[in-house]
Design a protein around this motif. Structure first.
Motif, short mmCIF file in Angstrom:
data_model
loop_
_atom_site.label_atom_id
_atom_site.label_comp_id
_atom_site.label_asym_id
_atom_site.label_seq_id
_atom_site.Cartn_x
_atom_site.Cartn_y
_atom_site.Cartn_z
N GLY A 19 0.92 -1.32 0.08
CA GLY A 19 0.01 0.03 0.01
C GLY A 19 0.99 1.22 0.16
O GLY A 19 0.22 2.25 -0.12
N ARG A 20 1.96 1.01 0.19
CA ARG A 20 3.04 2.35 0.13
C ARG A 20 4.25 2.07 -0.75
O ARG A 20 4.52 0.85 -0.97
CB ARG A 20 3.35 2.79 1.24
CG ARG A 20 4.00 1.71 2.31
CD ARG A 20 4.25 2.69 3.65
NE ARG A 20 4.68 1.74 4.81
CZ ARG A 20 5.82 1.43 5.03
NH1 ARG A 20 7.02 2.18 4.40
NH2 ARG A 20 6.20 0.70 5.95
N THR A 21 4.82 3.17 -1.36
CA THR A 21 5.80 2.87 -2.17
C THR A 21 7.30 2.75 -1.87
O THR A 21 8.32 1.93 -2.21
CB THR A 21 5.93 4.03 -3.11
OG1 THR A 21 4.63 4.20 -3.93
CG2 THR A 21 7.09 4.06 -4.38
N ASP A 22 7.72 3.53 -0.65
CA ASP A 22 8.91 3.88 0.00
C ASP A 22 9.18 2.72 1.12
O ASP A 22 8.29 2.45 1.82
CB ASP A 22 9.31 5.27 0.34
CG ASP A 22 9.05 6.19 -0.68
OD1 ASP A 22 9.48 5.75 -1.93
OD2 ASP A 22 8.78 7.31 -0.51
N ILE A 23 10.40 2.26 0.88
CA ILE A 23 10.77 1.33 1.83
C ILE A 23 12.03 1.98 2.47
O ILE A 23 12.92 2.51 2.05
CB ILE A 23 11.33 -0.33 1.37
CG1 ILE A 23 10.23 -0.88 0.65
CG2 ILE A 23 12.26 -0.99 2.08
CD1 ILE A 23 10.82 -1.96 -0.26
N THR A 24 11.65 2.07 4.02
CA THR A 24 12.77 2.60 4.91
C THR A 24 13.66 1.77 5.59
O THR A 24 13.41 0.37 5.54
CB THR A 24 12.05 3.42 5.81
OG1 THR A 24 11.34 2.52 6.98
CG2 THR A 24 10.94 4.44 5.26
#
Length: 330
Positions: A185-190
């Motif tokens: 559900g989200r693009t960025d991996i932190t």
């Protein structure tokens, strides 16, 4: 691998192949590609698989002589047979006589390049080594996977991911799947995502355990050791991995003292650059003499366990206590 890729692309095959090396993921990927290109979908009549040291050279040769059934090729896969260390019976003489309609593929982890079978395959077929991939290749592969999943990752998070997942591509693939699921559900991996989701491999825990002992955090070193025991890692394997790590640190430190930079050390030892960077940092906790002594202690403890003079679990505990008390740096 380039020549193998060309063979598959052009559908022009050697009669015999040897896939070998530590990178299991790539070996299995190319094995699958060979099956897909050589055999019609669902064809099991023209595929024979032999696995393990019980594989019989005479049976393999007899199968190779069998004409394919309503297909262009018969594919024979021989996995983890040990033939390239044990000799392989008459196979060394036979590979030059394999029928054009048969493709014989050996898949091994280790080989003896002096063996007759290795030389025969090299002369009459194609040998492909699948070593562990370097940091640049792994990074490119991971970024391609993330692009397909419409994900992005920061440089710091990528470095942390590599340090935790190691350089085994199958483990990396597994850890990526967990990351994708966690960040659905989200693009960025932190970096925080990586820390939360990824499981450090045994070798990374060994690295952290030695770090903790070197920093005199004996309690933390023991906690990491107990974590490994809880994961059913045998104490003797843990001792072996500690000895291997100290031996690597010793080599890295010695090469560094002779003026080699991290890239040169990585190339000389055949180890991924990001591992060397970590090893250089960790080696600064010890003098060269201390590292040599630590390797010696590991060997002595192993001997003590084998002769029954000490319990295996206790041997590692004593080693960690001794490391935690050492003050020598260099």
């Amino acid at each position: 691998m380039k020549n193998l890729t060309e063979d598959i692309k052009k559908k022009s095959f050697q009669r015999v192949y040897l896939f070998y090396g530590e990178e299991e993921y790539l070996k299995q990927q190319y094995k699958q590609k060979m099956k897909e290109v050589l055999l019609p979908e669902g064809d099991t009549m023209n595929l024979t698989v032999y696995e393990g040291k019980s594989a019989d050279p005479q049976e393999i040769m007899a199968q190779a002589e069998t004409m394919p059934f309503f297909a262009d090729y018969r594919l024979i896969l021989v996995e983890n047979s040990g033939f390239f260390k044990s000799g392989g019976g008459d196979l060394a003489e036979y590979v030059s006589r394999i029928p054009q309609e048969t493709v014989l593929v050996f898949i091994e982890k280790e080989v003896d390049k002096r063996s007759r079978l290795y030389k025969a395959v090299k002369s009459g077929g194609r040998i492909v080594e699948f070593p562990r991939q370097d940091e640049k290749t792994l990074t490119r592969w991971i970024l391609l996977s993330m692009k397909q999943e419409k994900k992005r990752i920061t440089e710091n998070a990528m470095q942390r991911f590599l340090s935790m997942a190691g350089n085994d591509m199958e483990n990396i693939r597994s850890e990526l799947e967990k990351l994708y699921g966690y960040t659905y559900g989200r693009t960025d991996i932190t970096e925080e995502d990586v820390e939360t989701v990824c499981t450090a491999q045994t070798t990374n825990r060994i690295f952290d355990m030695i770090n903790a002992a070197a920093e005199k955090r004996q309690k933390r070193a023991m906690e990491l050791y107990n974590d490994l025991l809880a994961l059913k890692e045998p104490p003797m394997r843990i001792l072996f991995l500690i000895a291997r790590q100290f031996n690597q640190l010793m080599q890295v430190k010695e090469l560094k003292s002779h003026g080699y930079d991290s890239g040169q050390i990585a190339k000389k030892l055949g180890i991924a650059p990001f591992i060397i960077k970590n090893a250089l940092r960790q080696s600064s906790y010890f003098s060269l003499d201390a590292l040599t002594e630590s390797v010696k202690e590991c060997v002595e403890l192993e001997e003590a366990v084998k002769t029954g003079r000490i319990n295996d679990q206790l041997s590692v505990e004593l080693l960690l206590i001794k490391l935690s008390q050492r003050t020598e740096r260099g």
